[in-house]
Write a protein that holds these residues in place. Structure first.
Motif, short mmCIF file in Angstrom:
data_model
loop_
_atom_site.label_atom_id
_atom_site.label_comp_id
_atom_site.label_asym_id
_atom_site.label_seq_id
_atom_site.Cartn_x
_atom_site.Cartn_y
_atom_site.Cartn_z
N LEU A 180 3.21 -3.49 5.48
CA LEU A 180 4.40 -4.16 4.95
C LEU A 180 4.67 -5.41 5.77
CD1 LEU A 180 6.90 -3.92 2.98
CD2 LEU A 180 8.08 -2.81 4.87
N ARG A 181 4.96 -6.50 5.06
CA ARG A 181 5.38 -7.72 5.75
C ARG A 181 6.80 -8.04 5.34
NH1 ARG A 181 4.36 -12.16 8.57
NH2 ARG A 181 5.14 -14.16 7.85
N ALA A 182 7.66 -8.18 6.34
CA ALA A 182 9.04 -8.61 6.12
C ALA A 182 9.16 -10.04 6.62
CB ALA A 182 10.00 -7.70 6.87
N ALA B 86 18.82 -12.49 1.93
CA ALA B 86 17.72 -13.46 1.87
C ALA B 86 16.49 -12.82 2.50
CB ALA B 86 18.10 -14.75 2.61
N GLY B 87 15.33 -13.38 2.15
CA GLY B 87 14.09 -12.87 2.71
C GLY B 87 13.28 -12.10 1.69
N GLY C 267 -0.18 -8.20 0.05
CA GLY C 267 -0.13 -9.59 -0.39
C GLY C 267 0.72 -9.84 -1.61
N ARG C 268 1.38 -8.78 -2.14
CA ARG C 268 2.21 -8.93 -3.33
C ARG C 268 3.66 -8.64 -2.98
NH1 ARG C 268 0.97 -4.96 -8.25
NH2 ARG C 268 1.94 -3.53 -6.75
N LYS C 269 4.55 -9.49 -3.46
CA LYS C 269 5.96 -9.30 -3.17
C LYS C 269 6.50 -8.05 -3.85
CE LYS C 269 7.25 -14.11 -2.24
NZ LYS C 269 8.13 -15.24 -2.61
N GLN D 49 9.99 4.91 -1.65
CA GLN D 49 9.16 6.11 -1.45
C GLN D 49 7.95 6.11 -2.37
OE1 GLN D 49 11.79 9.54 -1.68
NE2 GLN D 49 13.16 8.66 -0.15
N GLU D 50 8.14 5.66 -3.60
CA GLU D 50 7.01 5.57 -4.53
C GLU D 50 5.97 4.57 -4.02
OE1 GLU D 50 8.65 4.61 -8.30
OE2 GLU D 50 9.61 6.57 -8.58
N ALA D 51 6.44 3.55 -3.29
CA ALA D 51 5.52 2.55 -2.74
C ALA D 51 4.89 3.02 -1.43
CB ALA D 51 6.26 1.23 -2.51
N GLY D 52 5.39 4.15 -0.88
CA GLY D 52 4.80 4.71 0.33
C GLY D 52 5.61 4.50 1.59
N ILE D 53 6.93 4.26 1.46
CA ILE D 53 7.80 4.01 2.61
C ILE D 53 8.92 5.03 2.62
CG2 ILE D 53 9.35 2.35 3.73
CD1 ILE D 53 7.81 0.14 2.19
N VAL D 54 9.14 5.70 3.76
CA VAL D 54 10.20 6.69 3.86
C VAL D 54 10.98 6.47 5.16
CG1 VAL D 54 8.78 8.45 4.99
CG2 VAL D 54 10.78 9.15 3.64
N LEU D 55 12.28 6.67 5.09
CA LEU D 55 13.16 6.54 6.25
C LEU D 55 13.70 7.91 6.64
CD1 LEU D 55 15.00 5.01 8.29
CD2 LEU D 55 16.61 4.64 6.40
#
Length: 271
Positions: free
Chosen positions: A27-29, A80-81, A87-89, A99-105
């Motif tokens: 992930l790129r922020a 913003a940001g 490579g895809r926004k 979560q569907e994208a593979g990120i969990v907190l």
């Protein structure tokens, strides 16, 4: 500063010094900011989060750490940001999308249903089915296995309201680790855990790293950060101070970067 860190700050792919392979960010922020009315709580934070890496985020209370994590995991939307994966926004307006994208907190706060059992909480919203019916037996078995990995031995049939605060936190962590995620974010996960439970959790986090997952780790316990972190990003007053190799910072260095001055100046010798 090493070439790896220089490249990370420019947002390029990072070359591993160990094997020469290119690791693309999970992930790129970029330029992440958050305002609530006229108050800016996070300002232009840019970060590359790499697979197989533990990246610690540190800062004093109010530095913007939890806000940043919420933006990454869909619990809040940035003012913003941008976020990008492969490579895809991407954009998340709710945590289910992240979560569907593979990120969990994994939250610092306990977010469980008190009136449900431990097993029901682990699988809430993603119940296992068998022949059109909820498969309670399999869910209880998997709950025991996941909790045992964390050193938690509560019954899967126990109501959450009847177990200790530390066990509730372990149940919450086990829920987050049921699925394989690309990025797991921990927000002060050891705050209510005992020494043995902390050791179990740190071992799990190192195992996630070995499996190729990216880990973001927030903690005020700088000894844990020093033990775990491949990289350390420091936030102060909602702004990014910098990102540093984890093995280049002592706990005193981290504290100095967090407060923005030498700690000796805060506690001068008394005459």
């Amino acid at each position: 500063m090493s070439s790896v860190m220089t490249m990370e700050r420019k947002g390029r792919s990072v070359v591993s010094e160990k094997d020469g392979l290119v690791s693309h960010p999970v992930l790129r922020a970029e330029g992440m900011s958050k305002q609530y009315g006229p108050v800016t709580v996070l300002s232009e934070v840019t970060l590359d989060i790499l697979p197989g890496e533990i990246h610690a985020i540190i800062g004093e209370n109010g530095a913007g750490k939890s806000t940043f994590m919420r933006l990454l995991s869909g619990y809040a939307e940035p003012t913003a940001g941008t976020l990008s994966m492969g490579g895809r926004k991407v954009g998340f307006s709710k945590p289910e999308q992240a979560q569907e994208a593979g990120i969990v907190l994994v939250h610092q706060e306990i977010l469980l249903a008190d009136a449900l059992t431990v097993a029901e909480n682990l699988f809430l919203g993603r119940e296992l089915m068998r022949h059109g019916l909820v498969d309670d037996r399999t869910m209880r078995r998997l709950a025991v296995e996941k909790l045992h990995d964390l050193g938690c031995h509560v019954s899967p049939n126990a109501l959450v309201r009847d177990i200790s605060l530390a066990d509730r936190q372990l149940v919450q962590i086990a829920r987050a680790l049921l699925d394989d995620y690309k990025l797991v974010i921990f927000d002060e996960p050891t705050a209510v855990l005992t020494g043995e439970e902390v050791e179990r959790l740190l071992a799990i986090i190192l195992q996630l790293k070995e499996q190729g997952a990216a880990v973001l780790y927030i903690s005020h316990r700088l000894d844990e950060v020093q033990r775990l972190a491949d990289k350390v990003t420091v936030l102060r007053d909602g702004k990014m101070v910098g990102t540093y190799p984890g093995n280049s910072l002592t706990q005193m260095d981290m504290a100095r970067l967090m407060v923005g001055r030498d700690l000796a100046a805060l506690y001068p010798e008394k005459t």
